[in-house]
Motif scaffolding. Structure first.
Motif, short mmCIF file in Angstrom:
data_model
loop_
_atom_site.label_atom_id
_atom_site.label_comp_id
_atom_site.label_asym_id
_atom_site.label_seq_id
_atom_site.Cartn_x
_atom_site.Cartn_y
_atom_site.Cartn_z
N PRO A 38 22.04 -11.04 73.81
CA PRO A 38 23.16 -12.25 74.21
C PRO A 38 24.34 -12.23 73.14
CG PRO A 38 21.13 -12.97 74.26
CD PRO A 38 20.79 -11.66 73.29
N ASP A 39 25.24 -12.22 73.75
CA ASP A 39 26.76 -12.17 72.92
C ASP A 39 26.85 -13.41 71.56
OD1 ASP A 39 27.68 -10.06 74.25
OD2 ASP A 39 28.76 -11.26 75.62
N TYR A 40 26.16 -14.56 72.13
CA TYR A 40 26.24 -15.44 71.07
C TYR A 40 25.13 -15.27 69.94
CZ TYR A 40 21.63 -17.07 73.18
OH TYR A 40 20.41 -17.27 73.68
N LEU A 41 24.29 -14.30 70.09
CA LEU A 41 23.27 -13.91 69.11
C LEU A 41 23.94 -12.65 68.22
CD1 LEU A 41 19.75 -14.68 70.21
CD2 LEU A 41 20.89 -15.85 68.57
N THR A 42 25.01 -12.14 68.76
CA THR A 42 25.42 -10.83 68.19
C THR A 42 26.60 -11.19 66.82
OG1 THR A 42 25.61 -9.71 70.16
CG2 THR A 42 26.85 -8.54 68.41
N ILE A 43 25.80 -10.70 65.69
CA ILE A 43 26.63 -11.22 64.69
C ILE A 43 27.76 -10.10 64.12
CG2 ILE A 43 26.38 -11.83 62.05
CD1 ILE A 43 25.49 -14.25 64.04
N ILE A 44 27.08 -8.81 64.19
CA ILE A 44 28.07 -7.75 63.65
C ILE A 44 29.04 -7.52 64.89
CG2 ILE A 44 27.97 -5.12 63.20
CD1 ILE A 44 24.99 -5.60 62.27
N GLY A 45 30.25 -7.44 64.33
CA GLY A 45 31.40 -7.05 65.33
C GLY A 45 31.87 -8.13 66.31
N ASN A 46 31.40 -9.19 65.89
CA ASN A 46 31.68 -10.63 66.82
C ASN A 46 32.48 -11.65 66.17
OD1 ASN A 46 31.84 -12.56 68.72
ND2 ASN A 46 29.54 -12.86 68.77
N ASP A 47 33.76 -11.62 66.31
CA ASP A 47 34.40 -12.96 65.69
C ASP A 47 34.33 -14.11 66.35
OD1 ASP A 47 35.09 -10.88 63.92
OD2 ASP A 47 36.89 -10.02 65.18
N GLN A 48 33.86 -14.20 67.44
CA GLN A 48 34.03 -15.58 68.20
C GLN A 48 32.50 -16.25 68.22
OE1 GLN A 48 36.76 -16.53 69.60
NE2 GLN A 48 37.51 -14.60 68.69
N ILE A 49 31.62 -15.78 67.40
CA ILE A 49 30.31 -16.50 67.50
C ILE A 49 30.40 -18.34 67.11
CG2 ILE A 49 29.80 -15.98 64.97
CD1 ILE A 49 26.73 -15.43 65.70
N SER A 50 29.61 -18.59 67.82
CA SER A 50 29.61 -20.17 67.92
C SER A 50 28.84 -20.76 66.69
CB SER A 50 29.43 -20.95 69.06
OG SER A 50 28.05 -20.46 69.34
N SER A 51 28.74 -22.14 66.48
CA SER A 51 27.89 -22.56 65.27
C SER A 51 26.29 -22.49 65.90
CB SER A 51 28.36 -24.02 65.12
OG SER A 51 29.62 -24.20 64.50
N PHE A 52 26.36 -22.83 67.22
CA PHE A 52 25.05 -22.57 68.14
C PHE A 52 24.47 -21.20 67.63
CE2 PHE A 52 22.42 -21.36 71.65
CZ PHE A 52 21.58 -22.43 71.51
N GLY A 53 25.19 -20.17 67.86
CA GLY A 53 24.72 -18.88 67.48
C GLY A 53 24.42 -18.63 66.27
N TRP A 54 25.10 -19.10 65.39
CA TRP A 54 24.77 -18.98 63.80
C TRP A 54 23.17 -19.61 63.38
CZ3 TRP A 54 25.87 -15.73 60.37
CH2 TRP A 54 27.11 -15.11 60.31
N VAL A 55 23.11 -20.96 64.18
CA VAL A 55 22.00 -21.68 64.00
C VAL A 55 20.76 -20.84 64.55
CG1 VAL A 55 20.74 -23.69 64.48
CG2 VAL A 55 23.04 -23.82 63.83
N CYS A 56 20.97 -20.27 65.70
CA CYS A 56 20.02 -19.33 66.22
C CYS A 56 19.52 -18.46 65.54
CB CYS A 56 20.43 -19.12 67.75
SG CYS A 56 20.36 -20.45 69.20
N PHE A 57 20.73 -17.40 64.99
CA PHE A 57 20.44 -16.31 64.29
C PHE A 57 19.54 -16.50 63.05
CE2 PHE A 57 22.28 -13.69 60.99
CZ PHE A 57 21.63 -12.24 61.39
#
Length: 198
Positions: A38-57
Motif C-alpha cells: 500500500p502507498d502509505y507503507l511505501t517508504i522508498i521514493g514516497n515523499d508523501q508518507i503520513s505519520s500513520f504510515g511511519w508508525v505502521c512501518f
C-alpha cells in the motif's frame, strides 16, 4: 512533556536488534517476492508518507525484526559456538572456568551462567547496564545483518559484483557479531569477578 524511546519500550537493544534489520527486510521483501505494498507503507521514493504510515512501518519492521532475530539465532549461534567461542574459550580457559565456578557458587540455582551473571550485574550495578546493552545490541544487529546480506543476494537484477560484495559483507558481519558476543561474555565475567573480590 518529553517523550523518550523507552516510553514505547524501544531501547538500544530493541532498535538495533529488531527495528533496523526489520526495516531493511520490510523495505526490500516486496521487490524480491514481487508483492505490492500500500502507498502509505511505501517508504522508498514516497515523499508523501503520513505519520500513520511511519508508525505502521516502524511497528511492522519491529515484528519482521523479531523473525530475523529468531532465524539468525537458530542458524548462526551453533556456528559461533563451534568455531569462535570454542577457540576463544580454549585461549582463555583458566579465566572462564574460574569465573563460571564463582558465578555457579554465588548463584547455584541457575544453569545459564552468562544470563544470570548479566542479570546480577544489572541489578547490583545499574551503571553497567548501558555498557552491557551496547555489546548485546551490536552482536544481535550484526548477526541479523549477516543473514540479511545473504538474503539480499536474491534482490532482482543484482549484478554479480553486488552479490560478491554482499557475501563479503556477510562474512564481516559474522566476524563482528562473534567479536561482540564474545566481548559481552568476557566483560560480564570480568565485572562479576571484580565485584566479588571487593
Amino acid at each position: 512533556m518529553t517523550v523518550k524511546p523507552n516510553d514505547f519500550f524501544f531501547g538500544l537493544v530493541e532498535f538495533l536488534a529488531f527495528i533496523v534489520p526489520g526495516m531493511l527486510l520490510f523495505a526490500t521483501l516486496p521487490k524480491i517476492v514481487y508483492a505490492e505494498v500500500p502507498d502509505y507503507l511505501t517508504i522508498i521514493g514516497n515523499d508523501q508518507i503520513s505519520s500513520f504510515g511511519w508508525v505502521c512501518f516502524v511497528l511492522l519492521s519491529y515484528i519482521y525484526g523479531h523473525f530475523i532475530h529468531h532465524i539468525s539465532a537458530l542458524l548462526l549461534n551453533p556456528v559461533y559456538n563451534k568455531t569462535v567461542f570454542a577457540r576463544k574459550k580454549k585461549k582463555h580457559l583458566h579465566f572462564i572456568e574460574d569465573a563460571e565456578k564463582s558465578i555457579a557458587k554465588e548463584l547455584p540455582e541457575h544453569t545459564d551462567i552468562l544470563r544470570i551473571a548479566d542479570a546480577y550485574l544489572r541489578s547490583k550495578q545499574p551503571s553497567l547496564v548501558s555498557e552491557l546493552e551496547k555489546y548485546e545490541a551490536n552482536s544481535k544487529l550484526f548477526r541479523s545483518l549477516c543473514l540479511l546480506c545473504v538474503y539480499l543476494c536474491f534482490y532482482p537484477n543484482l549484478e554479480m559484483a553486488g552479490k560478491i560484495t554482499l557475501i563479503v559483507l556477510s562474512l564481516l558481519c559474522f566476524s563482528k557479531f562473534a567479536n561482540q558476543r564474545w566481548t559481552h561474555r568476557l566483560v560480564v565475567y570480568e565485572y562479576f569477578m571484580i565485584l566479588h573480590k571487593r
